[in-house]
Design an enzyme around this catalytic site. Structure first.
Site, PDB file in Angstrom:
ATOM      1  N   LYS A 231       0.832  -1.208   0.000  1.00 29.21           N
ATOM      2  CA  LYS A 231       0.000   0.000   0.000  1.00 29.21           C
ATOM      3  C   LYS A 231       0.862   1.253   0.000  1.00 29.21           C
ATOM      4  O   LYS A 231       0.535   2.243  -0.661  1.00 29.21           O
ATOM      5  CB  LYS A 231      -0.940   0.008   1.209  1.00 29.21           C
ATOM      6  CG  LYS A 231      -1.929  -1.148   1.185  1.00 29.21           C
ATOM      7  CD  LYS A 231      -3.355  -0.686   1.394  1.00 29.21           C
ATOM      8  CE  LYS A 231      -4.365  -1.790   1.132  1.00 29.21           C
ATOM      9  NZ  LYS A 231      -4.425  -2.795   2.207  1.00 29.21           N
TER      10      LYS A 231
ATOM     11  N   LYS B 218      -9.669 -16.035 -10.867  1.00 30.88           N
ATOM     12  CA  LYS B 218     -10.895 -16.099 -10.090  1.00 30.88           C
ATOM     13  C   LYS B 218     -11.736 -14.837 -10.246  1.00 30.88           C
ATOM     14  O   LYS B 218     -11.254 -13.792 -10.676  1.00 30.88           O
ATOM     15  CB  LYS B 218     -10.577 -16.376  -8.632  1.00 30.88           C
ATOM     16  CG  LYS B 218      -9.711 -15.331  -7.986  1.00 30.88           C
ATOM     17  CD  LYS B 218      -9.593 -15.628  -6.494  1.00 30.88           C
ATOM     18  CE  LYS B 218      -8.911 -14.452  -5.834  1.00 30.88           C
ATOM     19  NZ  LYS B 218      -8.814 -14.536  -4.405  1.00 30.88           N
TER      20      LYS B 218
ATOM     21  N   LYS C  13     -13.043  -8.334  -8.221  1.00 33.94           N
ATOM     22  CA  LYS C  13     -13.290  -6.970  -8.688  1.00 33.94           C
ATOM     23  C   LYS C  13     -12.033  -6.295  -9.216  1.00 33.94           C
ATOM     24  O   LYS C  13     -12.117  -5.347  -9.983  1.00 33.94           O
ATOM     25  CB  LYS C  13     -13.825  -6.132  -7.522  1.00 33.94           C
ATOM     26  CG  LYS C  13     -15.311  -6.183  -7.368  1.00 33.94           C
ATOM     27  CD  LYS C  13     -15.774  -4.877  -6.724  1.00 33.94           C
ATOM     28  CE  LYS C  13     -17.128  -4.983  -6.056  1.00 33.94           C
ATOM     29  NZ  LYS C  13     -18.108  -5.840  -6.604  1.00 33.94           N
TER      30      LYS C  13
END
Ligand code: TRP
Length: 332
Positions: free
Chosen positions: A111, A194, A197
């Site tokens: 991050k 998979k 989003k």
């Protein structure tokens, strides 16, 4: 009974992959364990959501979990920010969480790299907050994916460290919990691994997608140029569609298209149309439930209140023990 804790970040709508993966297991677990499921709205503050989005996302996730079968009577289903005990324990744990170990956590490093303009203290201490979520209920089982493994290790570290410093056994060790190890993998629509989003909204079928949107997304699902030889194995993108069919379609529908593939007569357009209709049939009752629940503010209020009360009972007990061993004694 063993104690299970899991947090769900309120980041938009749930998709079919969330439902068939984690959620269906939560629904089963709530009858077998002492479960605490919560919406991790404090955690979502690291990215500074605007107040309206934050509230709507929490409400949506709560409605979707209820619609999928989480039962507020069988488990404690609550909103993290309703429990002041969590930030209190977080603050206490922070006193023994070291800058160096927090900086080495891979989710922090990722991050910090992807948002160099917002490396805040909340992000750095995310694992401490998550540890507080878990150990405040003395949980031993935490149903989370592989990506949370390191956070769980930190939760054990912080709990053990506290026990050692204060010479107590307040906190047991929490471990990742793989309920029903044969997890079904739900593939995405864009040919990738998979349903997720992170590969865009066209890669997922959300539980609340309208029939029109499902048809549109399915018509854009990735395939290939078609089989040219009999009895060959499908390419990954086409295999994904067969896998989805196994989940939402009747067995003989699946068989019809598997046979058509094997003898090279398959028309992907037909298969995708069929799959879209079967998804619509599968998801319509869920979508209708979500809509009804999210419009029922008084029901949502009752659920949140009941959940907060249950979670509060357990959290206060632990926090009282913690305050006592630390040496906080009342003068009045
Ligand atoms: N970090 C988890 C995630 O990103 C969410 C979470 C927060 C959580 N607190 C938790 C999960 C406690 C399990 C237990 O998915």
């Amino acid at each position: 009974m063993e104690i299970v804790v899991s947090g769900i970040r309120p980041t938009g709508n749930l998709h079919l992959g969330n439902y068939m993966g984690a959620l269906k297991n939560f629904v089963k677990m709530q009858h077998e364990y002492n479960c605490y499921f919560f919406i991790a709205d404090y955690h979502s503050l690291t990215t500074h959501p605007n107040p309206k989005d934050l509230h709507n996302n929490v409400k949506q996730v709560l409605a979707e979990y209820l619609a999928c079968g989480l039962d507020p009577e069988s488990c404690a289903l609550y909103i993290q920010s309703d429990l002041p005990e969590i930030p209190e324990l977080y603050m206490l744990l922070n006193m023994h969480a070291y800058k160096g170990e927090l900086e080495r956590v891979s989710s922090f490093k990722e991050k910090a790299q992807s948002h160099p303009d917002n490396i805040n203290a909340g992000l750095l201490t995310y694992p401490v907050l998550m540890a507080a979520d878990i150990i405040i209920h003395k949980a031993t089982k935490v149903p989370v994916g592989k990506d949370q493994e390191q956070h769980l290790e930190m939760a054990r570290t912080f709990g053990n460290r506290f026990n050692r410093i204060y010479n107590t056994e307040v906190f047991p060790e929490p471990y990742a919990f793989n309920y029903g190890s044969n997890l079904v993998k739900i593939p995405g629509l864009q040919g990738g691994g998979k349903m997720s989003k992170s590969d865009g909204d066209n890669n997922v079928i959300n539980l609340i997608d309208s029939p029109e949107l499902i048809r549109k997304k399915m018509s854009r699902a990735v395939t290939d140029t078609g089989p040219t030889e009999m009895n060959t194995a499908p390419t990954p993108s086409v295999q994904n569609l067969f896998d989805l069919m196994k989940i939402v379609s009747e067995e003989n529908t699946s068989k019809h298209f598997t046979d058509a593939y094997a003898n090279c007569s398959i028309r992907y357009g037909d298969m995708k149309k069929q799959l879209a209709e079967d998804m619509i049939t599968f998801l319509t009752p869920i979508r209708e439930k979500i809509e009804a629940i999210s419009n029922d503010t008084s029901y949502l209020g009752k659920v949140a209140k009941l959940g907060a009360e249950k979670a509060h009972d357990s959290a206060t007990k632990t926090l009282n023990e913690v305050r006592d061993v630390i040496g906080f004694r009342k003068f009045y």
